[in-house]
Design a protein around this motif. Structure first.
Motif, PDB file in Angstrom:
ATOM      1  N   ASP A  28      53.893 -23.834 -41.751  1.00 37.34           N
ATOM      2  CA  ASP A  28      54.661 -23.804 -40.500  1.00 37.34           C
ATOM      3  C   ASP A  28      54.623 -25.149 -39.781  1.00 37.34           C
ATOM      4  O   ASP A  28      55.541 -25.477 -39.032  1.00 37.34           O
ATOM      5  N   ASN A  29      53.564 -25.908 -39.990  1.00 37.54           N
ATOM      6  CA  ASN A  29      53.462 -27.241 -39.398  1.00 37.54           C
ATOM      7  C   ASN A  29      53.930 -28.328 -40.361  1.00 37.54           C
ATOM      8  O   ASN A  29      54.613 -29.266 -39.959  1.00 37.54           O
ATOM      9  N   PRO A  32      58.222 -28.525 -41.339  1.00 44.46           N
ATOM     10  CA  PRO A  32      59.083 -29.213 -40.359  1.00 44.46           C
ATOM     11  C   PRO A  32      58.770 -30.711 -40.244  1.00 44.46           C
ATOM     12  O   PRO A  32      59.647 -31.499 -39.912  1.00 44.46           O
ATOM     13  N   GLU A  33      57.523 -31.085 -40.542  1.00 40.71           N
ATOM     14  CA  GLU A  33      57.143 -32.495 -40.475  1.00 40.71           C
ATOM     15  C   GLU A  33      57.780 -33.300 -41.606  1.00 40.71           C
ATOM     16  O   GLU A  33      58.267 -34.404 -41.386  1.00 40.71           O
ATOM     17  N   PRO A  36      62.391 -32.283 -41.573  1.00 40.36           N
ATOM     18  CA  PRO A  36      62.929 -31.793 -40.294  1.00 40.36           C
ATOM     19  C   PRO A  36      64.426 -31.512 -40.332  1.00 40.36           C
ATOM     20  O   PRO A  36      64.916 -30.700 -39.555  1.00 40.36           O
ATOM     21  N   GLN A  40      63.552 -26.986 -38.635  1.00 35.07           N
ATOM     22  CA  GLN A  40      63.229 -27.555 -37.324  1.00 35.07           C
ATOM     23  C   GLN A  40      61.891 -27.037 -36.808  1.00 35.07           C
ATOM     24  O   GLN A  40      61.080 -27.791 -36.310  1.00 35.07           O
ATOM     25  N   SER A  41      61.682 -25.708 -36.941  1.00 40.30           N
ATOM     26  CA  SER A  41      60.436 -25.136 -36.432  1.00 40.30           C
ATOM     27  C   SER A  41      60.160 -23.781 -37.065  1.00 40.30           C
ATOM     28  O   SER A  41      61.051 -23.150 -37.619  1.00 40.30           O
ATOM     29  N   GLU A  43      57.826 -20.340 -35.776  1.00 39.89           N
ATOM     30  CA  GLU A  43      56.993 -19.800 -34.709  1.00 39.89           C
ATOM     31  C   GLU A  43      56.663 -18.339 -34.982  1.00 39.89           C
ATOM     32  O   GLU A  43      57.490 -17.590 -35.502  1.00 39.89           O
TER      33      GLU A  43
END
Length: 160
Positions: A28-29, A32-33, A36, A40-41, A43
Motif C-alpha cells: 500500500d505504501n 504508489p511510490e 504513482p 495514486q493511493s 487506504e
C-alpha cells in the motif's frame, strides 16, 4: 453466473520472504511510490489489514479506471500466500460481480521466487471474459512484479 479461472506464473530474483514483505505487507505504501501514474493511493476503509479488511485503491491519472475496493480474504505470512477480491469499482463494470486473486510465493531453485497467481472472474449472466483483456492484465501484473523487483535490487536494505 459464470466463473472463469486464469493462472499465471512469474519469476523473480528476490527471495519469497522479502518479496512478500514488500508486495503484500507494505504494498500500500510501496506501489504508489514506485508507480504513482498507475496507483495514486491505497487506504484501509475498515479492518486491521487482516482477513475481512476493505481497502480502496485509487488509480493514477495514467489508468483507465478510477478506483476499486479490495476485500482481503486471507493472508498467510508463514507460507507467503495472499488472497483478495475486487468487490467494487469501475474495473468490474456491469458484467462482472467480483474478481478474486490468490497469490503464492515459493522459493525457486536459484534463490529467488516463483510467483503463482490464480484469478477468478465471477461474471453476471452469460457474459464471457475477453481473453485479450486477461492477457493485458497478466502483462500489467508481471510488469508490476518486475518494478518491485527492480526497486528491491536498487535498495538492498529495504523490506528485509
Amino acid at each position: 453466473m459464470g466463473v472463469f479461472t486464469y493462472e499465471s506464473e512469474f519469476t523473480s530474483t528476490i527471495p519469497p520472504a522479502r518479496l512478500f514483505n514488500a508486495f503484500v505487507l507494505n504494498g500500500d505504501n510501496l506501489i504508489p511510490e514506485i508507480v504513482p501514474q498507475a496507483v495514486q493511493s491505497a487506504e484501509i476503509l475498515e479492518g486491521d489489514g487482516g482477513p475481512g479488511t476493505i481497502k480502496k485503491i485509487t488509480f493514477g491519472q495514467g489508468s483507465q479506471y478510477s478506483y476499486v475496493k479490495h476485500k482481503i480474504e486471507s493472508i498467510d505470512k508463514d507460507n507467503f500466500t495472499y488472497s483478495y477480491s475486487v468487490i467494487e469499482g469501475d474495473a468490474l463494470s456491469d458484467k462482472i460481480e467480483k474478481i478474486s486473486y490468490e497469490t503464492k510465493l515459493v522459493a525457486s531453485p536459484h534463490g529467488g521466487s516463483i510467483i503463482k497467481s490464480t484469478s477468478k472472474y465471477y461474471t453476471i449472466g452469460d457474459f464471457e471474459i475477453n481473453e485479450e483483456e486477461v492477457k493485458a492484465g497478466k502483462e500489467k501484473a508481471s510488469g508490476l512484479f518486475k518494478l518491485i523487483e527492480e526497486y528491491l535490487q536498487a535498495n538492498p536494505d529495504a523490506y528485509n
